[in-house]
Design a protein around this motif. Sequence first.
Motif, PDB file in Angstrom:
ATOM      1  N   VAL A   8     -62.007   3.249 -33.976  1.00 19.57           N
ATOM      2  CA  VAL A   8     -62.612   1.864 -34.067  1.00 19.57           C
ATOM      3  C   VAL A   8     -61.405   1.254 -34.456  1.00 19.57           C
ATOM      4  O   VAL A   8     -60.520   1.633 -35.221  1.00 19.57           O
ATOM      5  N   ALA A   9     -61.262   0.068 -33.782  1.00 17.01           N
ATOM      6  CA  ALA A   9     -60.033  -0.874 -33.880  1.00 17.01           C
ATOM      7  C   ALA A   9     -60.496  -2.322 -33.883  1.00 17.01           C
ATOM      8  O   ALA A   9     -61.470  -2.691 -33.157  1.00 17.01           O
ATOM      9  N   ALA A  10     -59.743  -3.321 -34.380  1.00 17.30           N
ATOM     10  CA  ALA A  10     -60.005  -4.669 -34.065  1.00 17.30           C
ATOM     11  C   ALA A  10     -59.054  -5.096 -33.423  1.00 17.30           C
ATOM     12  O   ALA A  10     -57.768  -4.903 -33.501  1.00 17.30           O
ATOM     13  N   VAL A  11     -59.421  -5.690 -32.124  1.00 18.31           N
ATOM     14  CA  VAL A  11     -58.526  -6.330 -31.082  1.00 18.31           C
ATOM     15  C   VAL A  11     -58.601  -7.642 -30.780  1.00 18.31           C
ATOM     16  O   VAL A  11     -59.772  -8.274 -30.995  1.00 18.31           O
ATOM     17  N   PRO A  12     -57.401  -8.616 -30.924  1.00 20.00           N
ATOM     18  CA  PRO A  12     -57.495  -9.768 -30.848  1.00 20.00           C
ATOM     19  C   PRO A  12     -58.361 -10.006 -29.479  1.00 20.00           C
ATOM     20  O   PRO A  12     -58.062  -9.617 -28.517  1.00 20.00           O
ATOM     21  N   THR A  13     -59.294 -10.832 -29.554  1.00 16.21           N
ATOM     22  CA  THR A  13     -60.176 -11.056 -28.330  1.00 16.21           C
ATOM     23  C   THR A  13     -59.475 -11.654 -27.111  1.00 16.21           C
ATOM     24  O   THR A  13     -59.793 -11.262 -26.134  1.00 16.21           O
ATOM     25  N   GLU A  44     -69.972  -5.937 -28.491  1.00 25.69           N
ATOM     26  CA  GLU A  44     -70.867  -7.229 -28.367  1.00 25.69           C
ATOM     27  C   GLU A  44     -71.862  -7.391 -29.257  1.00 25.69           C
ATOM     28  O   GLU A  44     -72.372  -8.498 -29.372  1.00 25.69           O
ATOM     29  N   SER A  45     -72.641  -6.404 -30.013  1.00 25.27           N
ATOM     30  CA  SER A  45     -73.853  -6.544 -30.733  1.00 25.27           C
ATOM     31  C   SER A  45     -73.195  -5.596 -31.926  1.00 25.27           C
ATOM     32  O   SER A  45     -73.725  -4.554 -32.295  1.00 25.27           O
ATOM     33  N   VAL A  46     -72.231  -6.029 -32.710  1.00 30.60           N
ATOM     34  CA  VAL A  46     -71.601  -5.587 -33.966  1.00 30.60           C
ATOM     35  C   VAL A  46     -72.259  -6.297 -35.272  1.00 30.60           C
ATOM     36  O   VAL A  46     -71.125  -7.308 -35.678  1.00 30.60           O
ATOM     37  N   PRO A  47     -73.181  -6.036 -36.124  1.00 25.43           N
ATOM     38  CA  PRO A  47     -73.455  -6.713 -36.950  1.00 25.43           C
ATOM     39  C   PRO A  47     -72.429  -6.624 -38.202  1.00 25.43           C
ATOM     40  O   PRO A  47     -71.786  -5.320 -38.363  1.00 25.43           O
ATOM     41  N   ASP A  48     -72.396  -7.328 -39.158  1.00 28.26           N
ATOM     42  CA  ASP A  48     -71.646  -7.260 -40.577  1.00 28.26           C
ATOM     43  C   ASP A  48     -72.470  -7.187 -41.490  1.00 28.26           C
ATOM     44  O   ASP A  48     -73.370  -7.516 -41.603  1.00 28.26           O
ATOM     45  N   GLY A  49     -72.313  -5.719 -41.914  1.00 30.52           N
ATOM     46  CA  GLY A  49     -73.219  -5.341 -42.930  1.00 30.52           C
ATOM     47  C   GLY A  49     -72.947  -5.904 -44.556  1.00 30.52           C
ATOM     48  O   GLY A  49     -71.863  -6.437 -44.592  1.00 30.52           O
ATOM     49  N   LYS A  56     -66.062  -4.301 -41.214  1.00 25.02           N
ATOM     50  CA  LYS A  56     -65.368  -4.329 -42.567  1.00 25.02           C
ATOM     51  C   LYS A  56     -64.341  -3.312 -42.545  1.00 25.02           C
ATOM     52  O   LYS A  56     -63.156  -3.265 -43.032  1.00 25.02           O
ATOM     53  N   ALA A  57     -64.711  -2.206 -41.768  1.00 25.51           N
ATOM     54  CA  ALA A  57     -63.875  -1.089 -41.816  1.00 25.51           C
ATOM     55  C   ALA A  57     -62.366  -1.272 -41.331  1.00 25.51           C
ATOM     56  O   ALA A  57     -61.569  -0.801 -41.571  1.00 25.51           O
ATOM     57  N   VAL A  58     -62.450  -2.291 -40.379  1.00 24.86           N
ATOM     58  CA  VAL A  58     -61.259  -2.335 -39.564  1.00 24.86           C
ATOM     59  C   VAL A  58     -60.806  -3.879 -39.967  1.00 24.86           C
ATOM     60  O   VAL A  58     -59.506  -4.538 -39.300  1.00 24.86           O
ATOM     61  N   GLN A  59     -61.221  -4.536 -41.092  1.00 25.99           N
ATOM     62  CA  GLN A  59     -60.915  -5.743 -41.410  1.00 25.99           C
ATOM     63  C   GLN A  59     -60.917  -6.896 -40.269  1.00 25.99           C
ATOM     64  O   GLN A  59     -60.066  -7.556 -40.074  1.00 25.99           O
ATOM     65  N   CYS A  60     -62.003  -6.797 -39.316  1.00 26.77           N
ATOM     66  CA  CYS A  60     -61.926  -7.790 -38.213  1.00 26.77           C
ATOM     67  C   CYS A  60     -61.901  -9.115 -38.741  1.00 26.77           C
ATOM     68  O   CYS A  60     -62.646  -9.672 -39.344  1.00 26.77           O
ATOM     69  N   GLN A  61     -61.170  -9.897 -38.007  1.00 28.29           N
ATOM     70  CA  GLN A  61     -61.249 -11.320 -38.236  1.00 28.29           C
ATOM     71  C   GLN A  61     -61.910 -11.999 -37.110  1.00 28.29           C
ATOM     72  O   GLN A  61     -62.441 -11.409 -36.092  1.00 28.29           O
ATOM     73  N   ASP A  62     -62.060 -13.611 -37.167  1.00 26.61           N
ATOM     74  CA  ASP A  62     -62.833 -14.186 -36.422  1.00 26.61           C
ATOM     75  C   ASP A  62     -62.443 -14.140 -35.100  1.00 26.61           C
ATOM     76  O   ASP A  62     -63.214 -14.123 -34.111  1.00 26.61           O
ATOM     77  N   ASN A  63     -61.194 -13.827 -34.844  1.00 30.04           N
ATOM     78  CA  ASN A  63     -60.522 -14.017 -33.330  1.00 30.04           C
ATOM     79  C   ASN A  63     -60.191 -12.621 -32.956  1.00 30.04           C
ATOM     80  O   ASN A  63     -59.458 -12.745 -31.888  1.00 30.04           O
ATOM     81  N   GLU A  64     -61.045 -11.670 -33.246  1.00 30.67           N
ATOM     82  CA  GLU A  64     -60.823 -10.318 -32.963  1.00 30.67           C
ATOM     83  C   GLU A  64     -62.259  -9.784 -32.678  1.00 30.67           C
ATOM     84  O   GLU A  64     -63.500 -10.304 -33.103  1.00 30.67           O
ATOM     85  N   THR A  65     -62.477  -8.648 -31.733  1.00 32.05           N
ATOM     86  CA  THR A  65     -63.442  -8.256 -31.269  1.00 32.05           C
ATOM     87  C   THR A  65     -63.256  -6.576 -31.729  1.00 32.05           C
ATOM     88  O   THR A  65     -62.125  -5.922 -31.633  1.00 32.05           O
ATOM     89  N   VAL A  66     -64.207  -5.932 -32.077  1.00 35.55           N
ATOM     90  CA  VAL A  66     -64.495  -4.477 -32.478  1.00 35.55           C
ATOM     91  C   VAL A  66     -64.561  -3.735 -31.352  1.00 35.55           C
ATOM     92  O   VAL A  66     -65.272  -3.888 -30.249  1.00 35.55           O
ATOM     93  N   ILE A 107     -59.212   3.050 -37.524  1.00 38.88           N
ATOM     94  CA  ILE A 107     -59.798   4.138 -38.088  1.00 38.88           C
ATOM     95  C   ILE A 107     -59.866   5.278 -36.840  1.00 38.88           C
ATOM     96  O   ILE A 107     -60.373   4.994 -35.747  1.00 38.88           O
ATOM     97  N   TYR A 108     -59.782   6.575 -37.245  1.00 41.27           N
ATOM     98  CA  TYR A 108     -60.154   7.641 -36.280  1.00 41.27           C
ATOM     99  C   TYR A 108     -60.257   8.968 -37.023  1.00 41.27           C
ATOM    100  O   TYR A 108     -59.980   9.007 -38.203  1.00 41.27           O
TER     101      TYR A 108
END
Length: 117
Positions: A8-13, A44-49, A56-66, A107-108
């Motif tokens: 799982v990673a956060a990628v700049p959109t 696409e449909s990744v809710p924030d718990g 949260k796990a990958v500290q995703c920012q507003d300009n990123e996609t999991v 994370i892996y």
Amino acid sequence: MAYVDGFVAAVPTANKEKYIEHAKLSAVVFKEHGALSITESWGESVPDGEQTSFLKAVQCQDNETVVFSSVVWPSKAAREAGWAAIMTDPRMQPEQNPMPFDGKRLIYGGFEVILEA
């Protein structure tokens, strides 16, 4: 029984196409070194718990996609041999195939398959 690596990673959109190109080259290398299949998934449909979530796990920012990725290997032994070869493969070196995301927030883990339906 098969063995699976999960990522799982956060990628700049804005880097979606760069990520796809990175993933395509990586998939070729992984399969050459024994992987049975690779799946790359763009969130696409990744809710924030409230307490935990992919975001949260990958500290995703507003300009990123999991992204969620998996690699299926025939066995843990095949996975270990494959990874040893992948890490020395010139096509996977940062100069050749740079990660278009912050690898420090990736994370892996490796998982023993206990059920296939």
